[in-house]
Design a protein around this motif. Structure first.
Motif, PDB file in Angstrom:
ATOM      1  N   ARG A 159     -40.820   6.185  11.299  1.00 37.41           N
ATOM      2  CA  ARG A 159     -41.514   7.437  10.978  1.00 37.41           C
ATOM      3  C   ARG A 159     -40.783   8.216   9.886  1.00 37.41           C
ATOM      4  NH1 ARG A 159     -42.943  12.773  12.015  1.00 37.41           N
ATOM      5  NH2 ARG A 159     -45.086  12.996  12.764  1.00 37.41           N
ATOM      6  N   PRO A 200     -47.455   9.421  19.265  1.00 46.13           N
ATOM      7  CA  PRO A 200     -46.038   9.309  18.907  1.00 46.13           C
ATOM      8  C   PRO A 200     -45.372   8.336  19.874  1.00 46.13           C
ATOM      9  CG  PRO A 200     -46.643  11.596  19.476  1.00 46.13           C
ATOM     10  CD  PRO A 200     -47.821  10.739  19.787  1.00 46.13           C
ATOM     11  N   HIS A 201     -44.589   7.425  19.355  1.00 46.80           N
ATOM     12  CA  HIS A 201     -43.909   6.487  20.253  1.00 46.80           C
ATOM     13  C   HIS A 201     -42.649   5.952  19.595  1.00 46.80           C
ATOM     14  CE1 HIS A 201     -46.595   3.904  17.880  1.00 46.80           C
ATOM     15  NE2 HIS A 201     -45.858   2.853  18.206  1.00 46.80           N
ATOM     16  N   SER A 202     -41.764   5.429  20.437  1.00 46.25           N
ATOM     17  CA  SER A 202     -40.457   4.995  19.956  1.00 46.25           C
ATOM     18  C   SER A 202     -39.983   3.788  20.741  1.00 46.25           C
ATOM     19  CB  SER A 202     -39.417   6.108  20.139  1.00 46.25           C
ATOM     20  OG  SER A 202     -39.797   7.278  19.465  1.00 46.25           O
ATOM     21  N   ARG A 233     -36.987   8.259  10.830  1.00 47.82           N
ATOM     22  CA  ARG A 233     -36.479   8.508  12.183  1.00 47.82           C
ATOM     23  C   ARG A 233     -35.897   7.241  12.804  1.00 47.82           C
ATOM     24  NH1 ARG A 233     -36.626  13.517  14.887  1.00 47.82           N
ATOM     25  NH2 ARG A 233     -34.873  13.475  13.454  1.00 47.82           N
ATOM     26  N   SER A 257     -36.059   3.149  16.508  1.00 51.03           N
ATOM     27  CA  SER A 257     -36.660   4.223  15.724  1.00 51.03           C
ATOM     28  C   SER A 257     -37.838   4.841  16.453  1.00 51.03           C
ATOM     29  CB  SER A 257     -37.176   3.699  14.377  1.00 51.03           C
ATOM     30  OG  SER A 257     -38.223   2.773  14.567  1.00 51.03           O
ATOM     31  N   GLN A 258     -38.227   6.025  15.950  1.00 48.40           N
ATOM     32  CA  GLN A 258     -39.550   6.526  16.274  1.00 48.40           C
ATOM     33  C   GLN A 258     -40.486   5.855  15.273  1.00 48.40           C
ATOM     34  OE1 GLN A 258     -39.792  10.724  16.973  1.00 48.40           O
ATOM     35  NE2 GLN A 258     -42.012  10.805  16.596  1.00 48.40           N
ATOM     36  N   ASP A 293     -35.560   8.339  22.757  1.00 52.71           N
ATOM     37  CA  ASP A 293     -35.165   6.952  22.505  1.00 52.71           C
ATOM     38  C   ASP A 293     -33.642   6.789  22.613  1.00 52.71           C
ATOM     39  OD1 ASP A 293     -36.284   4.422  21.911  1.00 52.71           O
ATOM     40  OD2 ASP A 293     -35.690   4.581  19.814  1.00 52.71           O
ATOM     41  N   ASP A 329     -39.990  10.560  21.630  1.00 51.31           N
ATOM     42  CA  ASP A 329     -39.534  10.811  20.268  1.00 51.31           C
ATOM     43  C   ASP A 329     -38.143  10.200  20.090  1.00 51.31           C
ATOM     44  OD1 ASP A 329     -37.659  12.520  21.377  1.00 51.31           O
ATOM     45  OD2 ASP A 329     -38.677  14.365  20.751  1.00 51.31           O
ATOM     46  N   LEU A 330     -37.560  10.418  18.930  1.00 49.03           N
ATOM     47  CA  LEU A 330     -36.295   9.748  18.643  1.00 49.03           C
ATOM     48  C   LEU A 330     -35.190  10.137  19.622  1.00 49.03           C
ATOM     49  CD1 LEU A 330     -35.095   7.736  16.572  1.00 49.03           C
ATOM     50  CD2 LEU A 330     -34.127   9.708  15.400  1.00 49.03           C
TER      51      LEU A 330
END
Ligand code: 4AD
Ligand code: MG
Length: 472
Positions: free
Chosen positions: A375, A436-438, A384, A400-401, A268, A264-265
């Motif tokens: 996101r 979910p990825h960033s 995000r 970013s996410q 990151d 997530d952010l």
């Protein structure tokens, strides 16, 4: 046979007593009244030179050695002795000096020292021979080495994303087009490749059968690998055709782009902070001579700043809070500090240099000023995003996410005037097992600028490409 060693090795105390060969380029030659010459040689292996003592008894002393001037290339065989001189542990007593090439002192552009960086840009093919550019090259090399180490140690997979692409990752339209069509309008191109007139711009007849461009970022393609292999990074040249004539912009620059599933952010940000600290720490540790040079000659705060950053936490501040700080600062900025506006260099500098006096990670930017892939937050107005800002350089990392929800991503594309159909493969990542990825992008040259204190980004890349400049 004496062993061939580097200048770096020849300069070390432990080398005293060894018969060696050192090869490199002459930096200076000084002749003493006692009938011998002192020749400083550099081979790029380290910042310093090694001093060579050449006696007049050498067979080519009059014919060649006394003609050596800066830029000449030599091979020196001799005994390494400890040096009585200051600033050096060793020197080489020459038994033989072989001249590979003289450099005419009348014509050699680097005969004299102290040229401006502007002038040196006009001789980009020779500037690696100067102290500054040698030091930049070594620091840049070390940083790249550390980038790979950092990611590899944490199990990130190095992915090679394409340089020629059809998609505009940043949606900013600042891309260089790639074509095999003969732009001169002739039927045959000069290399004899059959090409088609581009007069009608029939791109279906072009090499790829469609418009193609140099990539502005490897992110979208990196995402495809992150959505299969987890933690990945790409690291390569990227291209932007924006007409930015600033000390922080290049048309061709190198970007490191990690992309990780299940990040997530906040993950990151942590990754970004860890990467920068690793780079700064490694350069301090492995390039001490070069960094000392930058600290003495380019920017007196470099060492202190790097050491401070390695030891401190990066702040995390929302865009909204940053705007409040700017508005309450009492400063008059050239560009207005209104919520919804992008931050300008002056704002970034105020935050990092005056207000916080350290790197800051700004996050949750208004969605209108950020690309389509970020996101959307629950507030519906921010995304995000996160940018890492540092003193002097400003934005060094942007990330970013990613929007992993298909409907929201499609909506965001349409709002930004992009055709979701041409990103069908990117949307498939959300159709099939979305995650979910960033990720983020670190501009390598901005990082090197920050580390070295070099004021202009054109002086931290071997051959800078900027509007109107592509000579070398
Ligand atoms: O913020 P940017 O545009 O982000 C991206 O391209 C994302 N796709 C990255 C990602 O999430 N994978 O660019 C990232 C960084 C900037 O923070 C800056 O350091 C550098 O790339 N950069 C430039 N460096 C030199 N010259 C330019 N014209 C640059 N544009 C961006
Ligand atoms: Mg950015």
């Amino acid at each position: 046979m004496p062993e061939i060693i580097s200048v770096a090795e020849a300069r070390r105390e432990e080398t005293v007593g060894r018969e060696v060969i050192v090869r490199g380029w002459v930096r200076t030659r000084r002749d003493s009244k006692a009938g011998l010459s002192f020749i400083e040689i550099n081979d790029g292996s380290c910042f310093g030179n090694v001093q060579v003592i050449a006696e007049s008894s050498l067979p080519n002393y009059e014919s060649e050695i006394k003609r050596l001037s800066p830029g000449s290339c030599v091979s020196v065989a001799g005994l390494v002795k400890s040096s009585p001189g200051k600033g050096q542990a060793t020197e080489i007593q020459a038994a033989e000096i072989l001249v590979y090439g003289f450099a005419d002192a009348e014509k050699y552009p680097l005969q004299k020292k102290g040229h401006s960086f502007e002038f040196l840009r006009t001789i980009a093919h020779l500037r690696p021979r100067t102290n500054t550019f040698g030091a930049v090259a070594r620091v840049r090399n070390r940083a790249c080495h550390s980038i790979h180490q950092f990611f590899q140690e944490q199990g990130f997979l190095y992915v090679h994303t394409p340089i020629i692409t059809a998609s505009d990752c940043e949606g900013a339209g600042a891309m260089f087009q790639v074509t095999a069509l003969d732009q001169s309008g002739k039927e045959e191109s000069e290399k004899g490749v059959k090409s088609v007139k581009s007069g009608g711009n029939d791109l279906s007849k072009d090499f790829f059968g469609r418009p193609a461009f140099l990539t502005v970022s490897g992110q979208l393609e990196a995402e495809t690998f992150a959505c299969a292999l987890g933690k990945t990074y790409t690291f390569g040249p990227t291209f932007r055709a924006e007409n930015s004539n600033t000390p922080r912009h290049l048309a061709e620059f190198w970007m490191v782009e990690p992309e990780a599933a299940f990040f997530d952010l906040w993950d990151d940000m942590e990754l970004a902070e860890g990467l920068l600290k690793r780079l700064f720490g490694d350069v301090l540790q492995y390039c001490p001579e070069d960094i000392q040079f930058f600290n003495q000659r380019i920017d007196k705060t470099v060492v202190e700043t790097l050491e401070h950053i390695v030891a401190s936490e990066f702040l995390r501040v929302s865009y909204t809070d940053a705007i409040e700080i700017l508005r309450k600062s009492g400063r008059r900025f050239e560009f207005p500090t209104r919520w919804g506006n992008d931050l300008q260099a002056e704002h970034e500098r105020f935050l990092t240099e005056t207000h916080f006096r350290q790197p800051v990670i700004l996050y949750d930017y208004p969605r209108e000023i950020k690309p389509f892939y970020m996101r959307l937050n629950d507030d519906g107005r921010t995304v995000r995003a996160m940018d890492v800002l540092v003193p002097k350089v400003g934005e060094i990392i942007g990330g970013s996410q990613r929007e992993e929800r298909l409907d929201l991503l499609e909506r965001q594309m349409k709002e930004q005037g992009l055709d979701p159909q041409s990103y069908w493969w990117y949307l498939d990542l959300r159709r099939f097992g979305t995650v979910p990825h960033s990720g983020f992008g670190l501009g390598l040259e901005r990082a090197i600028q920050f580390i070295t204190g070099m004021a202009n980004i054109r002086d931290v890349i071997p051959f800078p490409r900027t509007p109107g400049n592509a000579e070398f």
